[in-house]
Each structure stands twice: as C-alpha cells, then as structure tokens.
Motif scaffolding. Structure first.
Motif, PDB file in Angstrom:
ATOM      1  N   GLY A 152       0.836  -1.273   0.050  1.00  0.00           N
ATOM      2  CA  GLY A 152      -0.066  -0.213  -0.043  1.00  0.00           C
ATOM      3  C   GLY A 152       0.779   1.149  -0.137  1.00  0.00           C
ATOM      4  N   ARG A 153       0.370   2.477  -0.063  1.00  0.00           N
ATOM      5  CA  ARG A 153       0.821   3.635  -0.229  1.00  0.00           C
ATOM      6  C   ARG A 153       1.806   4.025   1.497  1.00  0.00           C
ATOM      7  N   LEU A 154       3.031   4.578   1.087  1.00  0.00           N
ATOM      8  CA  LEU A 154       3.903   4.925   2.064  1.00  0.00           C
ATOM      9  C   LEU A 154       3.564   6.337   2.482  1.00  0.00           C
ATOM     10  N   THR A 155       3.461   6.740   3.689  1.00  0.00           N
ATOM     11  CA  THR A 155       3.123   8.205   4.075  1.00  0.00           C
ATOM     12  C   THR A 155       4.326   8.668   4.860  1.00  0.00           C
ATOM     13  N   PHE A 156       4.620   9.775   4.737  1.00  0.00           N
ATOM     14  CA  PHE A 156       5.917  10.569   5.268  1.00  0.00           C
ATOM     15  C   PHE A 156       5.137  11.812   5.766  1.00  0.00           C
ATOM     16  N   VAL A 157       5.515  12.106   6.836  1.00  0.00           N
ATOM     17  CA  VAL A 157       5.030  13.308   7.549  1.00  0.00           C
ATOM     18  C   VAL A 157       6.316  14.134   8.158  1.00  0.00           C
ATOM     19  N   THR A 158       6.717  15.258   7.481  1.00  0.00           N
ATOM     20  CA  THR A 158       8.114  16.021   7.765  1.00  0.00           C
ATOM     21  C   THR A 158       7.658  17.497   8.220  1.00  0.00           C
ATOM     22  N   ALA A 159       8.410  17.838   9.231  1.00  0.00           N
ATOM     23  CA  ALA A 159       8.533  19.171   9.934  1.00  0.00           C
ATOM     24  C   ALA A 159       9.053  20.231   8.952  1.00  0.00           C
ATOM     25  N   LEU A 168      12.909  11.580  -2.385  1.00  0.00           N
ATOM     26  CA  LEU A 168      12.105  10.170  -1.989  1.00  0.00           C
ATOM     27  C   LEU A 168      11.790   9.428  -3.223  1.00  0.00           C
ATOM     28  N   VAL A 169      11.238   9.991  -4.171  1.00  0.00           N
ATOM     29  CA  VAL A 169      10.945   9.195  -5.498  1.00  0.00           C
ATOM     30  C   VAL A 169      12.083   8.916  -6.295  1.00  0.00           C
ATOM     31  N   SER A 170      13.113   9.703  -6.131  1.00  0.00           N
ATOM     32  CA  SER A 170      14.576   9.078  -6.632  1.00  0.00           C
ATOM     33  C   SER A 170      15.089   7.768  -5.849  1.00  0.00           C
ATOM     34  N   ILE A 171      14.918   7.760  -4.651  1.00  0.00           N
ATOM     35  CA  ILE A 171      15.483   6.465  -3.894  1.00  0.00           C
ATOM     36  C   ILE A 171      14.583   5.468  -3.795  1.00  0.00           C
ATOM     37  N   LEU A 172      13.232   5.785  -4.209  1.00  0.00           N
ATOM     38  CA  LEU A 172      12.300   4.543  -4.068  1.00  0.00           C
ATOM     39  C   LEU A 172      11.883   4.509  -5.681  1.00  0.00           C
ATOM     40  N   ILE A 208       3.558   7.250  -3.056  1.00  0.00           N
ATOM     41  CA  ILE A 208       4.464   8.089  -2.059  1.00  0.00           C
ATOM     42  C   ILE A 208       3.683   9.276  -1.833  1.00  0.00           C
ATOM     43  N   LYS A 209       3.104   9.319  -0.383  1.00  0.00           N
ATOM     44  CA  LYS A 209       2.532  10.610   0.060  1.00  0.00           C
ATOM     45  C   LYS A 209       3.405  11.280   1.104  1.00  0.00           C
ATOM     46  N   VAL A 210       3.758  12.462   0.892  1.00  0.00           N
ATOM     47  CA  VAL A 210       4.670  13.426   1.718  1.00  0.00           C
ATOM     48  C   VAL A 210       3.901  14.618   2.035  1.00  0.00           C
ATOM     49  N   ILE A 211       3.941  15.038   3.311  1.00  0.00           N
ATOM     50  CA  ILE A 211       3.205  16.016   3.749  1.00  0.00           C
ATOM     51  C   ILE A 211       4.171  16.856   4.604  1.00  0.00           C
ATOM     52  N   ALA A 212       4.411  17.898   4.526  1.00  0.00           N
ATOM     53  CA  ALA A 212       5.242  19.122   5.262  1.00  0.00           C
ATOM     54  C   ALA A 212       4.365  19.667   6.161  1.00  0.00           C
ATOM     55  N   THR A 213       4.687  19.715   7.584  1.00  0.00           N
ATOM     56  CA  THR A 213       3.858  20.419   8.207  1.00  0.00           C
ATOM     57  C   THR A 213       4.507  22.034   8.717  1.00  0.00           C
ATOM     58  N   GLY A 214       5.639  22.043   8.432  1.00  0.00           N
ATOM     59  CA  GLY A 214       6.231  23.159   8.825  1.00  0.00           C
ATOM     60  C   GLY A 214       6.806  23.245  10.355  1.00  0.00           C
TER      61      GLY A 214
END
Length: 222
Positions: free
Chosen positions: A119-126, A137-141, A149-155
C-alpha cells in the motif's frame, strides 16, 4: 507473533519499569499493519546529519565534529560551530537534497520498496515545504509508483499529530523525542529511531536500524 529474537530485542531496548507499564500503550505481540504506519524523513529515512558533517568538513574546513557529538536535536546547542555556518548548511539541506548528495540511511530504500507492495507509503515531515524532499524520496524509491508515495510537510513538529490523526495513522517513526511525546499524548503509538540526539530514558519502543522493523510490521516478505 514475533519471533523470539525480535521480542527479546524489544525487551532489551525498553526500560525495565516500562515493560508492563499501562501508559506505554504498545502491544508488542501485535505486529503493525503496513497501512497503519507513517514515517518521518530526516534522521529516519535520510541520513541528514551525515550530509551536514560532510558539508561542514568539505566546504568550511570543520573536521573536528562527529555524529556522536550531536547530543541535541538543535545542533547549535551541542556543536562548536558558528551559528551562521549552521544556518547556511541547514538551508542547503532543506533546499537541495540532490545538490548536497543526501543519502538514505542503510536499508531504508530497500525496506520501503518492499513495504510499498502492501500500500501507500506515508511520510510526514516538519520541513517547511515538501517538493524537494518528495522528489528525493521518489528518486531513492525508483521501483515505487509516485502515486504510492505521500509526503506532507507540516512546517513544525507540533503540527504532525493533527495530520496523522486525519490520516488515521496509528504508528509513527521519528527521531525527535518531543514529537514522539506529543504523539503519544494524542494516542499515536511512537517508535524512536535511535540517534545520538534522542538517547535517554523513554517509554517508547526504540529501533536502531531499518532491519529492526522487519519483525514488527506484518508480512513475512517485508
């Protein structure tokens, strides 16, 4: 159920008074479903501090620091490096992961590629923006569909909990202890990715490599 070696590993990495503590909120006998877990990026997937030290050494001649000296998440609190240099390097780490040749931590790419089958990979970064680190991430995966590949940047670290709740993520791996504590208070079960800056007494499961996750997440093929 976990193989004995994995269960023993967990017990060895948890303080004795926390093994049966109800506040720990982590049932070690129930492997995690792949769809229930999310990941931080820097210090968990990306070997960001290796890149920091390499830039400091190669471009600023600072060859007297080591990773073990980074005993605080906030670098300026623990390294004898001028603040302006720290800010310059961090800005580059955030803006150009390709240019600074950011590398994944050992085993991260391989493990996540196998996990993506489920299933989908979820990444949450500050991080303040997701575009550059998502491209990295897309390049290494490269064997994983971009759509998985779902990426969310929260700040900000404190914003992660709300995002994870909205995504219905039950488990999260992070290297920032304050974030782990915040998530724990919100009912999200946290796993600490061991780094010099997060050592110390915690009630959380601690892993030291991506290999350690193999017996924790469901699926014998992971």
């Amino acid at each position: 159920m976990f193989p004995p070696v994995i269960f023993n590993y967990m017990l060895q990495h948890m303080p004795e008074d926390k093994i049966d503590a109800p506040e720990n909120g982590f049932n070690f006998l129930d492997p995690i479903s792949p769809s229930e877990i999310g990941f931080d990026i820097d210090g968990v997937v990306a070997d960001t501090m290796e890149a920091f030290m390499r830039i400091a050494r190669e471009e600023f001649g600072i060859n007297y620091i080591s990773k073990e000296q980074i005993t605080s998440y906030w670098i300026e609190e623990c390294l004898p490096v001028p603040l302006d240099i720290i800010k310059t390097i961090i800005s580059r780490l955030l803006a150009d992961p390709f240019g600074i040749e950011l590398e994944p931590l050992p085993g991260a790419g391989e493990f996540l590629t196998r996990l993506a089958v489920h299933g989908r990979l979820t990444f949450v970064t500050a991080r303040p923006a997701k575009e550059t680190i998502e491209a990295w991430l897309v390049s290494i995966l490269s064997d994983v569909s971009h759509g998985d590949i779902k990426v969310i940047a929260t700040g900000h670290h404190s914003a992660k909990a709300e995002v994870l709740e909205e995504l219905k993520i039950k488990y999260f791996i992070d290297d920032h202890l304050e974030t782990c504590q915040d998530l724990h208070k919100r009912g999200i079960r946290t796993i600490v990715f061991d780094q010099p800056w997060n050592r110390g007494h915690t009630p959380f499961l601690r892993i030291s490599s991506w290999k350690d996750l193999s017996g924790i997440i469901k699926g014998n093929e992971i």
